[in-house]
Write a protein that holds these residues in place. Structure first.
Motif, PDB file in Angstrom:
ATOM      1  N   ASP A  48       0.905  -1.426  -0.004  1.00 44.92           N
ATOM      2  CA  ASP A  48       0.080   0.036   0.067  1.00 44.92           C
ATOM      3  C   ASP A  48       0.943   1.313   0.112  1.00 44.92           C
ATOM      4  O   ASP A  48       1.680   1.397   1.018  1.00 44.92           O
ATOM      5  N   PRO A  49       0.594   2.263  -0.924  1.00 46.85           N
ATOM      6  CA  PRO A  49       1.834   3.286  -0.878  1.00 46.85           C
ATOM      7  C   PRO A  49       1.696   4.307   0.314  1.00 46.85           C
ATOM      8  O   PRO A  49       2.903   4.336   0.705  1.00 46.85           O
ATOM      9  N   ILE A  50       0.750   4.540   0.991  1.00 47.23           N
ATOM     10  CA  ILE A  50       0.755   5.321   2.208  1.00 47.23           C
ATOM     11  C   ILE A  50       1.729   4.349   3.312  1.00 47.23           C
ATOM     12  O   ILE A  50       2.559   4.834   3.933  1.00 47.23           O
ATOM     13  N   ARG A  51       1.228   3.206   3.376  1.00 44.01           N
ATOM     14  CA  ARG A  51       1.863   2.307   4.321  1.00 44.01           C
ATOM     15  C   ARG A  51       3.385   2.057   4.178  1.00 44.01           C
ATOM     16  O   ARG A  51       4.239   2.049   4.798  1.00 44.01           O
ATOM     17  N   LEU A  81       5.022   5.189   5.366  1.00 48.66           N
ATOM     18  CA  LEU A  81       5.288   5.185   6.678  1.00 48.66           C
ATOM     19  C   LEU A  81       6.496   4.208   7.067  1.00 48.66           C
ATOM     20  O   LEU A  81       7.187   4.408   7.919  1.00 48.66           O
ATOM     21  N   LEU A  82       6.541   2.877   6.283  1.00 52.31           N
ATOM     22  CA  LEU A  82       7.621   2.132   6.762  1.00 52.31           C
ATOM     23  C   LEU A  82       8.781   2.815   6.561  1.00 52.31           C
ATOM     24  O   LEU A  82       9.877   2.609   7.188  1.00 52.31           O
ATOM     25  N   ALA A  83       9.048   3.578   5.233  1.00 46.62           N
ATOM     26  CA  ALA A  83      10.176   4.243   4.983  1.00 46.62           C
ATOM     27  C   ALA A  83      10.568   5.435   5.918  1.00 46.62           C
ATOM     28  O   ALA A  83      11.741   5.507   6.326  1.00 46.62           O
ATOM     29  N   GLU A  84       9.648   6.160   6.461  1.00 45.80           N
ATOM     30  CA  GLU A  84       9.766   7.197   7.385  1.00 45.80           C
ATOM     31  C   GLU A  84      10.284   6.333   8.862  1.00 45.80           C
ATOM     32  O   GLU A  84      11.233   6.820   9.614  1.00 45.80           O
ATOM     33  N   LEU A  85       9.646   5.285   9.211  1.00 46.62           N
ATOM     34  CA  LEU A  85      10.015   4.485  10.482  1.00 46.62           C
ATOM     35  C   LEU A  85      11.295   3.940  10.497  1.00 46.62           C
ATOM     36  O   LEU A  85      12.039   3.909  11.462  1.00 46.62           O
ATOM     37  N   ALA A  86      11.613   3.416   9.245  1.00 41.11           N
ATOM     38  CA  ALA A  86      13.100   2.971   9.146  1.00 41.11           C
ATOM     39  C   ALA A  86      14.032   3.843   9.507  1.00 41.11           C
ATOM     40  O   ALA A  86      15.471   3.517   9.718  1.00 41.11           O
TER      41      ALA A  86
END
Length: 210
Positions: free
Chosen positions: A18-21, A24-29
């Motif tokens: 999912d593009p939004i998720r 978010l994964l990229a930000e939290l990485a």
């Protein structure tokens, strides 16, 4: 946080795509953050971000890193469980590539099937080793070579095949009861060019005439 992990579950794969998720994964990485902190970065309300984070958490893609008080509210700080993710062919088990269906050493699609099996098998081994709390014995060699001509490339492949085959014959011990089978995959393919290299290639198409 792991450097890379393999997603085997189909639902987890769908969640990660999912593009939004994925954003978010990229930000939290990059580091732990709360829903409120992420909301401004992705342009969504905090409640919406929280909804996506819970979906990612259910599938083990993010985890709780800590909590902090902000006024009368306790914020949950989340982090990605890995810096990057690879989706295993097991996520599409019914249509995953099977390199045993045909063998063609000169086929790029057979090489792709081998690569897919490599991701699947190593991913499963990593999962098993983590559960058993044991180290996984693997080895990989990565390098680049520029061939002067197609004939030089063919000669290299011939020597490589002969050398690896000789090593397999030398060390293979099929009757060793305490031994363990290992898979050997050797691949040679053109280097993927960067955007600038592709532009130069278009201007000089003869460079890839081999």
């Amino acid at each position: 946080m792991l450097d890379v992990t393999v997603i085997e579950d189909p639902e987890a794969a769908a969640v990660s795509l999912d593009p939004i998720r994925a954003r978010l994964l990229a930000e939290l990485a990059a580091g732990p953050a709360s829903a409120a902190m992420l909301a401004g970065k992705v342009g969504l309300p905090r409640q919406k971000v929280n909804y996506h984070l819970k979906a990612l958490e259910r599938h083990g893609l993010v985890e709780l890193a800590g909590e902090r008080r902000k006024g009368n509210v306790t914020e949950r700080l989340m982090r990605a469980t890995a810096a990057s993710y690879v989706i295993s062919p097991l996520a599409l088990a019914s249509v995953q590539p099977d390199p045993d269906r045909f063998r063609d050493q000169l086929s790029a699609r057979w090489l792709l099937a081998l690569g897919a099996r490599l991701v699947r098998d190593v991913g499963s081994l990593i999962t098993g080793a983590a559960k058993a709390r044991k180290r996984l014995a693997t080895y990989a060699l990565d390098g680049e070579v520029r061939f002067a001509s197609a004939a030089e490339r063919a000669a290299f492949i011939e020597e490589l095949t002969a050398g690896v085959s000789a090593l397999i014959r030398k060390y293979d011990a099929p009757d060793a009861e305490s031994g363990r089978d290992h898979r050997i995959v050797v691949a040679v393919h053109p280097t993927v060019k960067s955007q600038n290299q592709n532009q130069n290639q278009n201007q000089n198409p003869e460079l890839d005439s081999q």
